[in-house]
Design an enzyme around this catalytic site. Sequence first.
Site, PDB file in Angstrom:
ATOM      1  CG  ASP A   4       3.578  -9.448   1.251  1.00  0.00           C
ATOM      2  OD1 ASP A   4       4.577  -8.982   1.817  1.00  0.00           O
ATOM      3  OD2 ASP A   4       2.892  -8.805   0.438  1.00  0.00           O
ATOM      4  NE  ARG A  20       1.329  -1.735  -8.017  1.00  0.00           N
ATOM      5  CZ  ARG A  20       1.788  -2.110  -6.826  1.00  0.00           C
ATOM      6  NH1 ARG A  20       0.948  -2.308  -5.822  1.00  0.00           N
ATOM      7  NH2 ARG A  20       3.091  -2.285  -6.628  1.00  0.00           N
ATOM      8  N   GLY A  46       2.841   0.451   4.104  1.00  0.00           N
ATOM      9  CA  GLY A  46       4.055   0.841   3.383  1.00  0.00           C
ATOM     10  C   GLY A  46       3.770   1.055   1.906  1.00  0.00           C
ATOM     11  NE  ARG A  74       4.850  -9.692   7.571  1.00  0.00           N
ATOM     12  CZ  ARG A  74       4.194  -9.174   6.544  1.00  0.00           C
ATOM     13  NH1 ARG A  74       4.598  -9.404   5.324  1.00  0.00           N
ATOM     14  NH2 ARG A  74       3.127  -8.431   6.751  1.00  0.00           N
ATOM     15  CD  GLN A 123       5.997  -1.398  -0.473  1.00  0.00           C
ATOM     16  OE1 GLN A 123       6.746  -0.734   0.247  1.00  0.00           O
ATOM     17  NE2 GLN A 123       5.067  -2.190   0.023  1.00  0.00           N
TER      18      GLN A 123
END
Length: 436
Positions: free
Chosen positions: A319, A24, A92, A350, A168
């Site tokens: 995550d 960012r 991503g 995942r 996102q």
Amino acid sequence: MTARRGRPLAGRVRVPGDKSISHRALIIGALAVGNTRISGLLEGEDVLNTARAMRALGARVERIGDGAWRIDGVGVAGFAEPAEPLDFGNSGTGCRLVMGAVAGCPIAATFDGDASLRKRPMRRVLDPLTLMGAHVTNAFEGGRLPIGLAGARDPMPILYRTPVPSAQIKSAVLLAGLAAPGTTTVIESEASRDHTELMLAHFGAEVKSEPEGAYGRRISLTGQPELAPSIVAVPADPSSAAFPMVAALLVPGSDIFLPDVMTNPLRTGLVATLREMGALISEEELRHDGGEAMAGFRVRHSALHGVDVPPQRAPSMIDEYPILAVAAAFADGTTVMRGLKELRVKESDRLAATADMLRVNGIDVEISGDDLAVRSRGHAEGGGLVATHMDHRIAMAALVLGLAADRPVTVDDAGFIATSFPGFADLMRRLGGDLS
Ligand code: S3P
């Protein structure tokens, strides 16, 4: 790479800068007029690809020292058409956020990435960007990379409800909304990380965030601001700190200190969960910088027990499930992690990769629907060869497992660790971990 059980972990180490903030800072710095200075930037492959993309879009981006970068931004909607396709490698976040920023500019660009990124869904960002006036000029089956995107000549502000809680998607809409006149609004039913909102405000944009329903947020951005160049000090990444943190909890006798870790509450679900499991984690040296809070974490070896992790916690630790599953493999009893659907569309599937990582190491694990259950009597066998599927977090989680398991654990490919945590093996060795 192989990890073996050895001596207790000890010492003070700073993990690299936060990946979300680093992307960012580069993108928003490139959209400000004038000179932005960044310190502590994560110099991992994912972020370096975003830096290259900002250069290809016309911003001046210079590395002036270790983690120190200077950006000469082009202003909102000021990107120039890139001569070559933009390659985001494994990332991503880089790809989707830059799609948003490009969607508000009257230019065309091609987005591409590695074999893992080429499998990931992009329609989730292309849908709202199309509503704002961008056009998809070409895309593979199901909206996969490589994708050609023509930005809007006259971008329109929209009100958009994200179909899944995803920072996102939200960030892509807000970055496109910078170029639109009027107010762009994003509504999310469960709050996702708010670094884009905080950083846009830090650069002088008008952004409002209000609660929406029990867990959600409504974020409104006033378009066409003049973003003022700024100074960004990137805190240490809590998603990277998670690996030495869990290693210290699992290896008997360990006592480590991780300074400057970001404590934004939309990122600290893992710490909350580990504490529920009995983890001894204390926070010291609390401070604020650039709109974000941070603290030093002292972590000591702890006896853990199984817990039930509710689905509402997923956005604040999305995550961290592979490393939480490793902690669960050493916790007494059963740990159930619920609502993990989004894990199927990360750098790998995942959910499946985490279950396989544990299974090949003799751990009792079950997927039912979108839930993952891990059963343990407090220790894990190990001895497995783990397939990482181009996924940095699977590789690091498996190596942490090896530091505490009865037998060594090997990963087939440690190369992807450099996407988010360059120097991971060295840092773990400095703490006393046996990695080779
Ligand atoms: C990120 C958002 C999350 C996360 C990713 C980084 C970000 O993805 O998994 O590693 O910086 O915005 P989603 O927003 O798609 O859940």
